[in-house]
Design a protein around this motif. Structure first.
Motif, mmCIF file in Angstrom:
data_model
loop_
_atom_site.group_PDB
_atom_site.id
_atom_site.type_symbol
_atom_site.label_atom_id
_atom_site.label_comp_id
_atom_site.label_asym_id
_atom_site.label_seq_id
_atom_site.Cartn_x
_atom_site.Cartn_y
_atom_site.Cartn_z
ATOM 1 N N LEU A 413 0.833 -1.205 0.000
ATOM 2 C CA LEU A 413 0.000 0.000 0.000
ATOM 3 C C LEU A 413 0.867 1.255 0.000
ATOM 4 O O LEU A 413 0.580 2.217 -0.727
ATOM 5 C CB LEU A 413 -0.929 -0.015 1.219
ATOM 6 N N ILE A 414 1.925 1.266 0.804
ATOM 7 C CA ILE A 414 2.824 2.418 0.825
ATOM 8 C C ILE A 414 3.481 2.593 -0.542
ATOM 9 O O ILE A 414 3.642 3.717 -1.040
ATOM 10 C CB ILE A 414 3.883 2.237 1.930
ATOM 11 N N ASN A 415 3.859 1.506 -1.187
ATOM 12 C CA ASN A 415 4.455 1.565 -2.524
ATOM 13 C C ASN A 415 3.472 2.150 -3.530
ATOM 14 O O ASN A 415 3.854 2.908 -4.426
ATOM 15 C CB ASN A 415 4.889 0.159 -2.955
ATOM 16 N N ALA A 416 2.183 1.796 -3.385
ATOM 17 C CA ALA A 416 1.160 2.355 -4.271
ATOM 18 C C ALA A 416 1.036 3.865 -4.053
ATOM 19 O O ALA A 416 0.927 4.635 -5.014
ATOM 20 C CB ALA A 416 -0.178 1.661 -4.036
ATOM 21 N N PHE A 417 1.022 4.296 -2.788
ATOM 22 C CA PHE A 417 1.002 5.735 -2.494
ATOM 23 C C PHE A 417 2.199 6.424 -3.152
ATOM 24 O O PHE A 417 2.058 7.486 -3.772
ATOM 25 C CB PHE A 417 1.059 5.954 -0.978
#
Length: 736
Positions: A413-417
């Motif tokens: 999720l952080i990578n997507a952000f």
């Protein structure tokens, strides 16, 4: 039952064979006794003499290795090591390569230990030449299969070096520890391999079945990914054709009305004709051309057409393409973020993982544009990741969860952000995030998806200057250089983002100064990466090299290592882009300009206007989902809209004026921070079917990057002597 009886003797024999192999001695006796009581046939199996013969054979191989008896060794090697293992398994191929090196330099090593007489020297010289010739023959035949491997590339120059004992690239071969380590590897390999060759039939059948299932699963997965990619391409084509169809129907209706009016005596005005033409042109530039045409005077109004061409308007219409109408995409329902964050912090691990997955899917599968912008803005406005707060139990702390899936899905999720400009700005608000990511990067296993996504997030965050400075201060460059010494265990994604992160940090003055402290190591790693088979990393390697060579001390170290010779290896057979970039690097290497301290002001923290206006949601974010729902469990959008539906508060985000990115020639090494996903989109290597003819012309000029040469006799060795064991962009559509 009849089928069982037909194969009963063979099945019972396989069972007994396995029990003996596993040394279940009591079980074997009980099994044999019960078979006799029930009158079942039990075939006899081999005794223990096979083990003694195996041990003797291993001892013979090790003795011939120690004595340097090349003929005896390879005769035993080919006789007892199965061809399937020798020819197909990487470990066996690498070991055999090192064994050939051992025998090729055996006489040289012994001459160092015991100085020969003149006659003995002549004899040894002739014998040495013969061994070197055999090694060259091996390199040109069977050994050629490893010529594309960075680890073995330097050894292809060994036969051409006059005195390898004093050459810095090969001096380790003449250490006693190297031969001792190789002998240990040989012994371990023989013990494991020969035991495997005597594996019972039951175990063999099981392994073949598992392998077959895995191969089938991988094949089906690849087919699914390819089908999704084709579906997206065909969907784009369908939308364009549908838009053309509706537009043409509308224009046709207007023309029919005009013809009917003409029959009734009403004249068609030039304004009517111009209105129809405007609707049929595909962009504003062409519409302005249409507006400049005087339809009362055919053949005038555009300098590129002949004044005698009375059919200019119709010719222009026939040559144009109908515009593609943008499909209206509805906004996704609002969510109850307070309840979401509470369950993310206090819920059980399985619920946390499903929520993290669903929130990521909502972002990665949303349509680029207003829908995705609104999703991201809702996450930021509601501080989904607690980047604006300093609470102890925040969502970001899930990176430290004891549950591996929760950690992985938090990193995803952080990578997507981090894949989006506004997402990177939001993440940069939390001063603890960088520390959490770096700690997780160093704590995770090398091949874990958690580490892969953490690395991807760090690389994207490195586009922001303040975070670049923090990473350099935290000595991330040193960690990357050490990690890149062993690329065999890295996925393509991990490798690309590791090298790209290293390049981004090396573009800063403080990053270059850090590299100057370990100049030799950095140059060796980058030199090895130049020959790596993954050609996508070459622009980042070139960019890093070009940048750090602006430091005089690094240039001096590079010259001492004969870096120019290494670089010219890749010019001889490289593609045009690679050649041009390397020419720039060689020019930088030859430069005599001193370090200008007045230029070092790039370490000042300037305001981030996201000159890195890079948005690239790569398909890897959703690959290899390890979390699968059980019957009755809700996942994805259904979970969010069923359990966490909120009041409709979606407000479209006001689009800021895009920053005019600074583009550079593809011939030059990269000199600005970039992410692999954005770089692939900005400099594609193949044509997309949906591209316009103008885009095709641009791509034709850029060309496709081909793999650089990976075999050159001048290349020195920068590898450790060890035996370790592309993805199309699909923005806006990822399989869930």
């Amino acid at each position: 039952m009849g089928d069982v009886l037909a194969y009963e003797a063979e099945l019972l024999g396989m069972v007994k064979e396995y029990l003996e192999f596993a040394e279940f001695e009591e079980t074997v006796r009980s099994f044999t006794k019960e078979c006799k009581i029930k009158g079942k046939p039990v075939p006899k199996t081999g005794g223990g003499s096979a083990k003694d013969a195996k041990d003797l054979m291993i001892q013979d191989l090790l003795t011939s290795f120690t004595d340097g008896d090349q003929d005896v060794f390879f005769e035993l090697w080919e006789e007892h090591v199965p061809p399937a293992i020798r020819d197909n398994e990487a470990i066996a191929q690498k070991l055999e390569f090192y064994l050939h090196i051992h025998f090729a330099i055996f006489l040289l090593k012994r001459s160092v230990v015991k100085p020969p007489s003149v006659s003995a020297h002549c004899y040894n010289k002739a014998a040495l030449d013969e061994r070197i010739s055999r090694f060259k023959m091996y390199l040109e035949t069977k050994g050629a299969a490893l010529s594309q491997t960075t680890e073995f590339l330097p050894f292809y120059a060994l036969p051409f070096v006059p005195n390898p004992m004093i050459h810095p690239s090969f001096k380790e071969l003449f250490q006693d520890s190297w031969e001792s380590d190789l002998k240990t590897r040989l012994e371990d390999f023989l013990s494991a391999t020969l035991k495997a060759t005597d594996a019972p039939r039951l175990l063999t059948l099981y392994k073949e079945n598992v392998q077959c299932n895995q191969e089938m699963f991988q094949q089906l997965h690849q087919q699914l990914v390819e089908s999704e990619r084709k579906t997206m391409t065909y969907l784009k084509r369908f939308n364009k054709i549908q838009a053309d169809y509706h537009n043409l129907i509308g224009v046709t209706a207007e023309l029919v009305d005009s013809l009917e009016a003409t029959v009734n005596g009403k004249m068609i005005t030039p304004e009517d004709l111009q209105s129809v033409c405007v609707r049929l042109f595909s962009n504003q530039m062409m519409q302005s051309v249409v507006h400049s045409i005087d339809f009362t005077r055919p053949g005038t109004g555009y300098c590129c057409m002949s004044p005698c061409d009375d059919e200019y308007a119709s010719t222009m219409l026939r040559a144009s393409l109908a515009p593609v109408k943008v499909q209206e995409v509805p906004l996704l329902p609002s969510l109850d973020y307070e309840k979401l964050k509470k369950d993310l912090v206090d819920g059980n691990s399985r619920l946390k993982a499903f929520l993290l997955q669903a929130l990521r899917w909502r972002l990665t599968t949303s349509h680029p544009g207003e829908q995705r912008d609104t999703v991201l803005q809702a996450y930021i406005n509601n501080d989904l990741l607690d980047c604006y707060s300093n609470v102890q139990r925040s969502v970001l702390m899930l990176l430290q969860s004891k549950n591996e899936v929760v950690r992985q899905y938090t990193a995803r999720l952080i990578n997507a952000f981090a894949s989006l400009v506004e997402g990177r700005l939001y993440l940069s608000q939390n001063p603890r995030l960088l520390q959490l990511l770096e700690e997780r990067l160093k704590a995770e296993d090398k091949d874990s998806l958690t580490r892969e996504n953490v690395l991807g997030a760090l690389q994207k965050l490195s586009l922001r200057r303040a975070l670049q400075s923090a990473m350099i201060k935290h000595e991330l460059i040193l960690w990357l250089v050490e990690a890149l010494k062993d690329t065999d265990c890295m996925s393509d994604y991990t490798l690309a983002y590791s090298v790209a992160l290293l390049m981004n940090l090396c573009l800063r003055s403080s990053g270059k100064k850090t590299c100057a402290k370990i100049a030799n190591e950095v140059l060796r790693v980058l030199s090895d990466l130049l020959g790596h088979e993954n050609h996508e990393i070459h622009p980042y390697v070139n960019g890093a090299l070009y940048s750090i060579l602006s430091i005089p001390s690094i240039r001096e170290e590079a010259r001492a290592m004969e870096m120019e010779d290494i670089l010219r290896c890749y010019i001889e057979e490289g593609n045009a882009d690679m050649i041009q970039q390397i020419e720039f690097i060689i020019k930088q290497l030859k430069s005599e300009e001193p370090l200008d301290d007045s230029v070092e002001s790039d370490d000042e923290e300037k305001e981030d206007n996201d000159e890195e206006d890079h948005n690239s949601m790569e398909a890897d974010l959703d690959k290899d989902e390890v979390l699968q729902p059980q019957e009755g469990e809700l996942t994805g959008e259904k979970l969010l809209t069923t359990e966490y539906l909120g009041i409709m508060t979606n407000t479209p985000k006001a689009k800021k004026k895009p920053f005019p990115g600074v583009h550079q020639s593809v011939d030059e090494p990269l000199q600005r921070p970039v992410t692999p996903g954005y770089h692939r989109a900005a400099y594609p290597t193949s044509e997309d079917d949906a591209l316009s003819s103008c885009s095709r012309d641009i791509l034709a000029q850029c060309g496709q990057r081909s793999r650089p040469p990976t075999r050159c006799g001048k290349r020195p060795s920068f590898s450790e002597f060890c035996l370790p064991s592309s993805l199309p962009e699909c923005n806006g559509y990822l399989g869930v």
